[in-house]
Scaffold this motif. Structure first.
Motif, PDB file in Angstrom:
ATOM      1  N   UNK A   1       8.221 -15.880  -7.424  1.00 34.67           N
ATOM      2  CA  UNK A   1       9.182 -16.631  -8.256  1.00 34.67           C
ATOM      3  C   UNK A   1      10.039 -15.719  -9.115  1.00 34.67           C
ATOM      4  N   UNK A   2       9.595 -14.481  -9.326  1.00 26.41           N
ATOM      5  CA  UNK A   2      10.344 -13.581 -10.215  1.00 26.41           C
ATOM      6  C   UNK A   2       9.876 -13.678 -11.659  1.00 26.41           C
ATOM      7  N   UNK A   3       8.874 -14.523 -11.936  1.00 24.60           N
ATOM      8  CA  UNK A   3       8.368 -14.664 -13.305  1.00 24.60           C
ATOM      9  C   UNK A   3       7.259 -13.620 -13.530  1.00 24.60           C
ATOM     10  N   UNK A   4       7.685 -12.430 -13.959  1.00 25.39           N
ATOM     11  CA  UNK A   4       6.710 -11.357 -14.182  1.00 25.39           C
ATOM     12  C   UNK A   4       6.506 -11.135 -15.679  1.00 25.39           C
ATOM     13  N   UNK A   5       6.494 -12.212 -16.435  1.00 21.16           N
ATOM     14  CA  UNK A   5       6.255 -12.145 -17.881  1.00 21.16           C
ATOM     15  C   UNK A   5       4.960 -11.359 -18.141  1.00 21.16           C
ATOM     16  N   UNK A   6       4.985 -10.524 -19.188  1.00 22.75           N
ATOM     17  CA  UNK A   6       3.889  -9.563 -19.367  1.00 22.75           C
ATOM     18  C   UNK A   6       2.504 -10.199 -19.469  1.00 22.75           C
TER      19      UNK A   6
ATOM     20  N   UNK B   1      -3.524 -14.602  -6.538  1.00 27.12           N
ATOM     21  CA  UNK B   1      -2.667 -15.796  -6.706  1.00 27.12           C
ATOM     22  C   UNK B   1      -1.569 -15.524  -7.735  1.00 27.12           C
ATOM     23  N   UNK B   2      -1.984 -14.955  -8.855  1.00 28.85           N
ATOM     24  CA  UNK B   2      -1.040 -14.749  -9.964  1.00 28.85           C
ATOM     25  C   UNK B   2      -0.006 -13.687  -9.577  1.00 28.85           C
ATOM     26  N   UNK B   3      -0.474 -12.614  -8.930  1.00 27.32           N
ATOM     27  CA  UNK B   3       0.454 -11.556  -8.487  1.00 27.32           C
ATOM     28  C   UNK B   3       1.476 -12.157  -7.502  1.00 27.32           C
ATOM     29  N   UNK B   4       0.946 -12.936  -6.556  1.00 25.86           N
ATOM     30  CA  UNK B   4       1.829 -13.514  -5.538  1.00 25.86           C
ATOM     31  C   UNK B   4       2.869 -14.426  -6.183  1.00 25.86           C
ATOM     32  N   UNK B   5       2.406 -15.297  -7.066  1.00 25.72           N
ATOM     33  CA  UNK B   5       3.308 -16.269  -7.720  1.00 25.72           C
ATOM     34  C   UNK B   5       4.373 -15.532  -8.538  1.00 25.72           C
ATOM     35  N   UNK B   6       3.918 -14.465  -9.237  1.00 25.74           N
ATOM     36  CA  UNK B   6       4.839 -13.718 -10.098  1.00 25.74           C
ATOM     37  C   UNK B   6       5.966 -13.103  -9.263  1.00 25.74           C
TER      38      UNK B   6
END
Ligand code: NDP
Length: 688
Positions: free
Chosen positions: A570-575, A562-567
């Motif tokens: 949306x482009x939000x790949x904050x560390x 879920x988190x990988x997909x959302x990142x």
């Protein structure tokens, strides 16, 4: 200019549900520009105690039977109708000596202020009879005892004693917040221009929109009225400091701790920044603003610039530029197109201003104008209350007193030079508190230092520079959403300021109790109060929806996918979402965490009922907080509770505020916020 051509009319008061003239023929009121008798005024023999009781009992009860929005809508109707009638008010206003341009802020500005209050109230306050204020305060560990502030209308009457210079605005800016608050008003305009106020009140009463007793008017003295005030009344006063102090210390006001708001003398200053030399746009803006403030309304404005504080090196340039403009400001009859300066409100006022100029001139020199010689382009210089502009210069302003303390309420101001910003601030402070000051600079450091220095002495500070040259509302315009008032010499009062102004006419009470009882008082669901489960609340129109209707959703597992997909979606790949080592090094997290917005999005996915239905739109969230990190493997569920229902008058929908709590498998709250939606009053929607 002829006076309106009619026989001078006897002004009446509107008290206890009827128009009533005082005994006798009354005191004559002169047309300020021609000296002819324009009206007669007097209130002798009126039953002032009866008027107050009538307002409290008849007007107060009627107003309180309506919600805030219903009262605001009444004012909107009144304002729109007044706008249609404004030509009649402008014609009447000419007798005050004000040019049509001068009368604009009074009449159009006054009606605009009323309409602004009516609109903001419906946008910012709930459509209710009680206004909850601020957050629920938990007062016990188990949540069974909580506190909440509420605002309710005072049970008395608001008595507004107004100044002569704004007979319309002065009334409307005060009755608007009071009536929205649910408090009846009794208006006492200053005698010299009361005929304009009387005309406007006549038209308002004829509309039949306001309930009986909501608005009363006294034309003339108030007799023994103040002996009858109670602790539930509010008195507002605008005028001279001498009268204000006398009224504020009236025994009945002191003994009953009556709320008393005073707006009195104010020697407003404007400051020219050291960067704003004659070759800058700020210098030109400054000269234009000072000229406007000195001459509009013939300088009879509570916010007018009286003290012109400029760098010492620029004093001569300022005096030269101002004098050139002032010389092109012919005084004359207010209805003539070549008139740039109308008359003062009365010959007595003109004589008073001359005396004040003489007092100031003991510590300053007159550098432009002659107070004893009047030149007019039309009208009679002696019969009309005309006075040409007078500019003074004070050579030693740090040691002078009168230029900082004597308010010449006419087209009069004093230039004073400063050395350094500290001295500019010190000079401004010598006014001992004013309604407004302005700063003309294009330098951010100068702006920040001067505002910080002068703000404690002012209710409003306006910054002027080239970028707002076209859009600025100016030094002298009080605005409905902003505070109008000032400390110290200015009276210590505060008016308007948007919905803050409404609260001046309400009682703030802290209520403590269980969530269930508190909910019953405010009409808002308080966490811990009982909740109802059943039909999905998104399937209910406002006709069926109740405070406390609640949905508890299924739970949803949060996975790494879920988190990988959302990142990546949306482009939000904050560390903290992507990199385990980096997340662990962050003091807030033990490992990679889910995005807060992912949680809010999944929450919507859990609580939304997808079919077309009474929920029409989601228009935002308030107070969104992420309280506990969410790790892979956590499972979340949502508790959504109907917290506040705000039916909108005149539309097919209302606003519903939902308390939304997202919890994890350990029942820890991970996110909390209010979801804001528009919901149909009935479903299906009525056909258009
Ligand atoms: P006043 O203080 O004389 O009058 C103000 C209001 O108070 C008027 O409605 C007046 O009624 C009323 N009033 C006067 N005496 C009593 C009383 N004993 N009981 C109840 N009400 C009373 O001020 P003016 O209007 O004559 O203005 C004088 C000066 O005030 C100006 O020259 C200016 O310096 C200052 N001023 C300041 C303003 C501000 O907003 N800061 C605005 C206007 C003026 P009535 O007219 O019937 O006497």
């Amino acid at each position: 200019m002829q006076d309106t051509g009619r026989t001078a009319r006897r002004l009446e008061s509107y008290v206890q549900g009827a128009w009533r003239a005082g005994q006798g023929e009354g005191k004559p009121l002169a047309n300020a520009a021609t000296g002819e008798v324009h009206a007669y005024i007097g209130s002798d023999g009126l039953d002032f105690a009866g008027a107050l009781d009538w307002g409290r009992e008849v007007g107060g009860a009627a107003l309180r039977s309506h919600t805030v929005h219903e009262r605001a809508l009444m004012l909107k109707s009144v304002g729109l109708k007044l706008m249609e009638m404004k030509d009649e008010f402008h014609a009447e206003s000419l007798a005050t000596g004000a040019t049509p341009k001068d009368a604009w802020p009074d009449i159009d500005g006054g009606i605009g202020t009323l309409l602004t209050f009516a609109s903001h109230a419906r946008r910012e306050l709930p459509n209710a009879k009680v206004i909850p204020e601020g957050a629920i305060e938990p007062l016990s560990r188990d949540g069974s005892f909580v506190g909440q502030h509420i605002l309710v209308p005072m049970r008395g009457i608001a008595i507004h004693i107004n100044a002569f210079n704004f007979p319309v605005w002065g009334m409307l800016e005060k009755i608007a917040p009071a009536l929205i608050a649910g408090m009846p008003c009794l208006v006492k305009p200053a005698s010299s221009t009361a005929y304009v106020t009387e005309l406007v009140v006549r038209r308002i009463i004829e509309m039949g929109i306001l309930p009986d007793g909501a608005l009363q008017l006294v034309c003339g003295g108030v007799g023994d009225m103040l002996n009858h005030v109670t602790g539930q009344d509010v008195v507002t006063f605008t005028g001279s400091a001498t009268t204000g102090r006398k009224l504020k210390s009236h025994p009945a006001i002191v003994e009953n701790s009556v709320r008393f708001t005073m707006e009195a003398d104010s020697l407003n200053a404007t400051i020219l920044g050291p960067d704003a030399g004659p070759d800058t746009p700020e210098f030109d803006l400054f000269i234009r603003e000072v000229h406007r403030e000195m001459t509009s309304k013939a300088g009879q404005k509570c916010t007018a610039i009286r003290r012109i504080i400029v760098p010492k090196a620029l004093e001569d340039a300022v005096i030269a530029a101002l004098s050139e403009r002032l010389a092109k400001t012919p005084a004359g009859l207010p209805d003539r197109p070549d008139t740039r300066l109308g008359a003062l409100a009365s010959v007595a006022d003109r004589d008073g201003v001359r005396e004040k100029i003489a007092e100031i001139a003991r510590e300053a020199e007159i550098v432009f104008g002659d107070p004893d010689k009047v030149e007019v382009v039309s009208g009679d210089a002696e019969k009309g209350a005309f006075l040409n502009p007078v500019l003074l210069r004070c050579a030693d302003p740090m040691n002078a007193v009168a230029p900082h303390e004597v308010e010449a309420f006419g087209p009069v101001a004093t230039v004073m030079g400063y050395d350094g910003l500290d001295q500019a601030i010190a000079l401004t402070m010598k006014g001992k508190g004013s309604l407004v000051s302005s700063v003309f600079t294009n330098d951010t450091d100068v702006a920040a230092e001067l505002v910080l220095g002068v703000a404690p002495f002012h209710g409003r500070v306006m910054l002027g520079n080239r970028d707002s040259a076209k859009s600025s509302t100016g030094h002298g315009s009080p605005l409905a959403p902003l505070v109008h008032g000032g400390p110290g010499r200015a009276g210590g009062g505060e008016e308007m300021g948007g919905m803050r102004g409404v609260k001046h006419f309400m009682m703030r009470t802290a209520v403590q109790g269980t969530p269930r009882l508190l909910s019953s008082v405010t009409g808002n669901w308080v966490p811990g109060a009982p909740a109802e489960h059943g039909t999905h609340p998104f399937r209910k129109s406002l006709a069926e929806l109740r405070i406390g209707d609640q949905l508890i959703t299924e739970s949803r597992l949060i996975t790494e996918e879920d988190v990988e997909h959302f990142a990546h979606f949306t482009g939000d790949t904050f560390y903290a979402h992507m990199n385990s080592a980096a997340a662990k090094a962050n003091p807030f997290f033990e490992d990679r965490v889910a995005h807060g917005y992912l949680i809010a999005s999944f929450a919507a996915g859990l609580f939304v009922q997808p079919d077309p239905g009474p929920v029409l739109a989601n228009y935002g969230v308030d107070n969104l907080r992420f309280l506990t990190p969410v790790y892979f493997g956590d499972s979340l569920r949502v508790q959504l509770t109907c917290k506040q229902i705000n039916p909108r008058e005149g539309t097919v929908y209302g606003e519903v505020r939902w308390d939304c709590r997202v919890t994890n498998q350990k029942d820890e709250v991970v996110a909390q916020y209010d979801v804001l939606t528009m919901v149909a009053k009935s479903w299906p929607l009525p056909e258009e």
